[in-house]
Enzyme design. Structure first.
Site, PDB file in Angstrom:
ATOM      1  N   CYS A  44      23.144  60.944   4.206  1.00 52.71           N
ATOM      2  CA  CYS A  44      24.410  61.078   4.945  1.00 52.71           C
ATOM      3  C   CYS A  44      25.610  60.691   4.098  1.00 52.71           C
ATOM      4  O   CYS A  44      26.753  60.860   4.532  1.00 52.71           O
ATOM      5  CB  CYS A  44      24.364  60.234   6.210  1.00 52.71           C
TER       6      CYS A  44
ATOM      7  N   HIS B 177      29.013  64.544  13.176  1.00 56.77           N
ATOM      8  CA  HIS B 177      28.394  64.082  11.931  1.00 56.77           C
ATOM      9  C   HIS B 177      27.518  65.163  11.295  1.00 56.77           C
ATOM     10  O   HIS B 177      26.285  65.069  11.314  1.00 56.77           O
ATOM     11  CB  HIS B 177      27.584  62.811  12.235  1.00 56.77           C
TER      12      HIS B 177
END
Lengths: 389, 389
Positions: free
Chosen positions: A88, A337
């Site tokens: 991420c 996200h």
């Protein structure tokens, strides 16, 4: 590092974050890329290098080799475009590589993007794929998912500091309040504390509304040496520090579950490079993959003392009118996200804020901004610091 | 690029390439890493940055975030380690990022690795995953595999230049001859032209023995500024050029099927940076994912004129006693092709050769070496040039 040249952001582009049933990975990247090129007022031929952050195109879309894909679809061939991956934190790492390329004189004008196309698969499949950010052999194979890893951190924090679930929930409420003012956010609606508290438990004490969503999206920056930036834009933003740190890939081997050591080290190095302290920051886009992630970040980055982050959020110290604004974009929680894009989105948001283009979520008297992007449960952290050039 | 510092290879490490049923991705990377650290005569704490090439850990092993994994298992935390991906050119791209980091002064001593663990899946699954190196939407989804894409190139080359299948087969025979002398090679056996010609057709005219195998393996380099390299090793090898180029991700959009434009551009830029020409090279490790790949490479890199590469191989001009030695390691064909590791393996082989440690496959009077690593069907190419420091 020996900084050879100062680096500026001269262009930004971002797609709406959300569920793009009609767009693939390349469409999203292209949209953000073209917007950034247009925003910078340059021609594509002026770009001489590129980096793109993407976590799991191979699993999400059957597509690796994202650097070449982007070079092709943005019409950048034959310039080198390289994909970087740090789960991420992939977007933040791409930004760092682009920063290095410009700072060192390897490239002059660099496109730095991030993209992820996640919604074509089931939530179960996405959760399994995201598990690849952790320790496959010792965590995922044993049944741990990311919500469960962060749940361990949240529970330990609550036990250690007496924090309440409501305090964590207040982070989500605050980020939805911000996201409601961001036209690029996945969720542009406010929520109540009750909504969070009554939402379905994912991995106790983490509930659905403590967690960031599954998102499609892309973002792109155009970087240039600061000394030529003003010939492209009236409002160049300078990146004054870039720092990255690593920690154990598995959570079990860490010394602490209530702080992320890589965030502490990366931010310490970034503050040193920038010649400022945490007190100088008015806006920080931090990695709130779960509400506990934001709480730990606000402590690890030095905004609050250990154990005070959850209460600080509850007390309104992390929103407009507080000590500083955390996640004006809505953060990962409300803005969404798309994992490889998040680190770039953070820089896009900070650039919009410096330019005074953030509309109703505008942060006033902004002098220094910070972005903080985490990979996995904290095995990678990358911090950038920005100021108006 | 403005080259701030000269860069040297001070340490190398490599696993045996092959089928490692008893070892996972991290074990392989660690083995190569520890060997490289030991070979460089340094302590792990002296390493201040890292890059690792890996194409598809997510699909092959359920493991992304390979940079953090490597930092952890090599005991390098908290230094930054970043994964880069460019399909089968991932290793070469990692080397390039490491080179940039040292050349620019961002890091001093950098670990640059490549790793791939491929043999845990079926050949069909591996073929599909490798397809992610091409254009998922316009090639793979339509049924094209990499053997079929390279088969188009081979057929076109044969039609254009009147080359024979036997000429391509001679590339495989030559590379097995070299591989038989390489203790790290997957296949250390010689083969005959008849073996290749009678082997099963994969995608006509490509036969099994025209193709590189599925391989597990890892390789690692330790890079340092040249001016301090001699304090670590008596035999530093200087990297005198690094160049990368991109082309369309899909084969159908190329101007030519009988050359790889990205290889031509990258090598042209590399020769310019090194201040030499193709005639100065005595050893080149080139990207022979299929025999036609080597033939095109020897032309694109300027060793032979267009249309002469296949005959040159048949005439023995690419082996010991010929114009130059191509793939002394055995190449991807015989040494094996753990895709993310290949670009690093090429540099390991060239370093061994410069040190005089290549045993029975030693290239004599070596002045300049070159490595050439390709992603997909040529959407990425990266070229490095080396000389004895």
């Amino acid at each position: 590092m020996t900084k050879q040249r100062k680096v500026a952001i001269i262009g930004i582009g971002i797609t709406k974050f959300g569920e793009h049933w009609d767009k693939g990975l390349r469409d999203l990247a292209l949209e953000a890329g073209l917007k950034a090129v247009e925003d910078a007022g340059i021609h594509g031929e002026q770009i001489d290098g590129g980096y793109v952050g993407n976590m799991a195109g191979g699993n999400f879309a059957g597509q690796e080799h994202i650097g070449a894909l982007l070079a092709d679809y943005m019409g950048l061939d034959p310039i080198p475009v390289t994909r970087v991956e740090g789960a991420c934190a992939s977007g933040g790492l791409a930004l760092r590589q682009g920063y290095i390329a410009v700072a060192s004189g390897i490239h002059d004008i660099v496109a730095v993007g991030g993209v992820e196309k996640m919604t074509d698969l089931s939530t179960a499949d996405v959760t399994e794929i995201l598990g690849g950010a952790g320790d496959q052999e010792w965590e995922l194979f044993m049944g741990a998912t990311f919500p469960s890893l962060y749940a361990l951190m949240m529970r330990k924090y609550m036990a250690e500091y007496g924090a309440t679930e409501e305090q964590f929930a207040s982070v989500a409420v605050k980020n939805h309040k911000h996201g409601a003012l961001n036209p690029y956010a996945q969720y542009q609606n406010e929520i109540t504390l009750e909504t969070v508290m009554k939402s379905k438990v994912v991995a106790s004490p983490i509930k659905v509304f403590d967690a960031s969503p599954i998102t499609d999206g892309a973002a792109m920056l155009i970087l240039a040496p600061l000394d030529i930036a003003s010939s492209y834009t009236k409002k160049p933003i300078e990146i004054i520090a870039s720092a990255q740190a690593s920690d154990t890939i598995g959570l079990a081997e860490r010394y602490s579950l209530t702080s992320i050591e890589a965030s502490k080290i990366a931010s310490k190095n970034a503050y040193k490079e920038a010649g400022i302290t945490s007190k100088d920051i008015q806006l920080a886009e931090v990695h709130d993959c779960f509400t506990v992630g934001e709480v730990l970040a606000t402590e690890d980055l030095g905004f609050f003392k250990p154990g005070e982050g959850a209460k600080a959020a509850e007390d309104g110290r992390t929103t407009f009118g507080g000590d500083l604004v955390i996640n004006s974009s809505g953060g990962l929680k409300a803005a969404g996200h798309p994992v490889g894009a998040t680190g770039i989105k953070q820089a896009v948001e900070i650039t919009m804020q410096f330019r005074g283009d953030a509309g109703k979520r505008q942060v006033k008297d902004l002098e220094y901004g910070l972005s903080h992007n985490v990979g996995g449960s904290g095995a990678t952290a990358v911090v950038h610091i920005y100021k108006r050039a």
